[in-house]
Design an enzyme around this catalytic site. Structure first.
Site, mmCIF file in Angstrom:
data_model
loop_
_atom_site.group_PDB
_atom_site.id
_atom_site.type_symbol
_atom_site.label_atom_id
_atom_site.label_comp_id
_atom_site.label_asym_id
_atom_site.label_seq_id
_atom_site.Cartn_x
_atom_site.Cartn_y
_atom_site.Cartn_z
ATOM 1 N N ARG A 19 -8.361 -16.575 22.557
ATOM 2 C CA ARG A 19 -7.273 -15.605 22.759
ATOM 3 C C ARG A 19 -7.765 -14.361 23.484
ATOM 4 N NH1 ARG A 19 -5.684 -15.214 16.538
ATOM 5 N NH2 ARG A 19 -7.906 -15.705 16.428
ATOM 6 N N LYS A 67 -10.186 -10.576 17.534
ATOM 7 C CA LYS A 67 -10.971 -10.738 16.315
ATOM 8 C C LYS A 67 -11.808 -9.492 16.034
ATOM 9 C CE LYS A 67 -10.890 -13.626 13.835
ATOM 10 N NZ LYS A 67 -9.903 -13.773 12.729
ATOM 11 N N TYR A 80 -7.655 -7.325 14.644
ATOM 12 C CA TYR A 80 -7.831 -7.816 13.270
ATOM 13 C C TYR A 80 -9.200 -7.357 12.780
ATOM 14 C CZ TYR A 80 -3.886 -10.985 13.957
ATOM 15 O OH TYR A 80 -2.642 -11.502 14.203
ATOM 16 N N HIS A 128 -10.005 -7.491 8.881
ATOM 17 C CA HIS A 128 -10.295 -8.259 7.658
ATOM 18 C C HIS A 128 -11.552 -7.740 6.963
ATOM 19 C CE1 HIS A 128 -7.090 -11.062 8.487
ATOM 20 N NE2 HIS A 128 -7.561 -11.280 9.699
ATOM 21 N N ASP A 149 -10.180 -16.049 6.015
ATOM 22 C CA ASP A 149 -10.470 -14.737 6.619
ATOM 23 C C ASP A 149 -10.429 -13.623 5.584
ATOM 24 O OD1 ASP A 149 -7.763 -14.925 6.288
ATOM 25 O OD2 ASP A 149 -7.222 -14.265 8.301
#
Ligand SMILES: NC(=O)c1ccc[n+]([C@@H]2O[C@H](COP(=O)([O-])OP(=O)(O)OC[C@H]3O[C@@H](n4cnc5c(N)ncnc54)[C@H](O)[C@@H]3O)[C@@H](O)[C@H]2O)c1
Length: 361
Positions: free
Chosen positions: A15, A75, A94, A96, A270
């Site tokens: 991505r 990510k 993201y 996480h 995740d």
């Protein structure tokens, strides 16, 4: 404002955080956009499309990270990227952090303003930037599960839908949210026997109404999970407690009760995973076997369909990126409380209450 888009470096990632369309919109707002060479290639977006949209292409990731006021990623930064982050920079991606304490430390040390896609909220409290990727991961979980159930791939040789005269495969889905509901749609579409468990009865009511008795819904408690898992073929982990580490919902013994050659796909990896026997895997080495059960836990499943995922993700992030670019970071955060809920790190501290509860401030 300079907006930087590095090429993603996580294993198997395809991505990119910006399409040429979004780039064109930002350039029209007189923002400078720096894209790392080939950042969009694996999603089917070529450098010349970004150039035509007004971006500058940078050969070296250091040039992108070094110049950008706002870094847009998909990510979480990996260790090789920690040193590229710099004080005063805003990172929108993201994160996480509950499952990545080393990144939390790096963001604190570098005093980066870290806005996490997964904790940005809509007015109704839902998570608009997690939703599209969860929907994709939910659908993929069934495809992946069906693939690894095949005999040549280490599975029991069960066809999820069966055929007339044979029993369908038994699929158990933990969590009836975005990813769980979409896994349910795919599994029922294939003709599997589907059981969905959640602690939120409203989610179960909605699925029950949608499927008119074609699926079994159960309240998620240890007894029900144990009963559902006995003799099941495919277990899909799809639970979430926002910003927290995922709770362990299926224990080692429960996994052991699955059929030999059964498959576990833990989408929630995740956030640490919701199955006791799970640990993260990668697109390169996606599975391992415990107690005769194939385990799959790739934290970036949507990368398997990079084109669809990039379009879905950037459509969701676009209003927030435009607000950050248009108003500047501080005004955008002040005017959009839902975007402000995305702030995980600021001025050397972890400031999101749930993330801080896991990692400390
Ligand atoms: N692996 C990947 O590539 C990938 C991609 C996208 C999303 N995800 C992850 O998938 C997870 C699920 O995301 P989502 O958007 O579906 O979340 P969601 O909030 O829409 O749904 C989660 C559901 O879990 C339920 N739940 C909480 N505790 C439970 C328990 N003990 N038992 C059963 N259900 C319980 C909640 O009530 C909720 O309905 C998240 O960790 C998300 O980050 C992973």
């Amino acid at each position: 404002m300079i907006i930087g888009v590095p090429r993603e470096i996580k294993n198997g990632e395809t991505r990119v955080s910006m399409t040429p369309n979004l780039c064109r919109r930002l350039v029209a707002m007189r923002k400078r956009v720096l894209i790392e060479r080939d950042a969009g290639r694996s999603a089917g977006f070529l450098d010349r499309e970004y150039e035509q949209a007004g971006a500058e292409i940078a050969a070296d990731p250091d040039d992108v990270w070094g110049a950008a006021d706002l870094v847009l990623k998909v990510k979480e930064p990996l260790e090789g990227e920690f040193e590229r982050m710099r004080e005063g920079q805003t990172l929108f991606t993201y994160l996480h952090l509950a499952a990545a304490p080393a990144l939390g430390q790096a963001l604190k040390r570098k005093r980066v303003l870290g806005i996490a896609y997964e904790t940005v909220e809509a007015a109704d409290g839902s998570l608009p930037l997690l939703k599209p990727m969860s929907q994709i991961a939910g659908r993929l979980a069934v495809q992946v599960g069906a693939y690894f159930l095949q005999s040549q791939n280490g599975g029991s040789g069960v066809l999820l839908g069966g055929i007339p005269g044979t029993s369908p495969g038994r699929v158990v889905i933990l969590g009836a949210g975005n990813s769980g509901a979409h896994a349910c749609r795919m599994a029922t579409g294939m003709g599997a026997h589907v059981t969905v468990l959640d602690v939120d009865s409203r989610k179960l009511d909605a699925l029950d109404a949608e499927y008119h008795g074609r699926i079994v819904t159960l309240v998620s408690n240890p007894a029900n999970v144990e009963r559902a898992l006995a003799e099941s073929d495919l277990l899909i982990g799809a639970v979430l407690i926002p910003a927290a580490r995922a709770p362990i919902v299926a224990t080692r013994d429960m996994v052991g009760a699955m059929r030999d050659g059964g498959v576990v796909v833990d989408i929630a990896i995740d956030q640490g995973g919701c199955i006791e026997t799970i640990h993260p895997t990668s697109h390169e080495e996606p599975t391992y076997v415990v107690q005769g059960v194939v385990h799959y836990a790739v934290p970036n499943m949507p990368a398997m369909v990079g084109r669809t995922s990039t379009i879905a993700l950037t459509q969701a992030t676009e209003p927030f990126v435009v607000a950050l670019a248009d108003k500047g970071v501080e005004r955008a955060l002040a005017e959009h409380p839902g975007l402000a809920r995305g702030v995980n790190t600021r001025d050397g501290s972890i400031v999101h209450p749930q993330v801080a509860a896991v990692l400390g401030g």
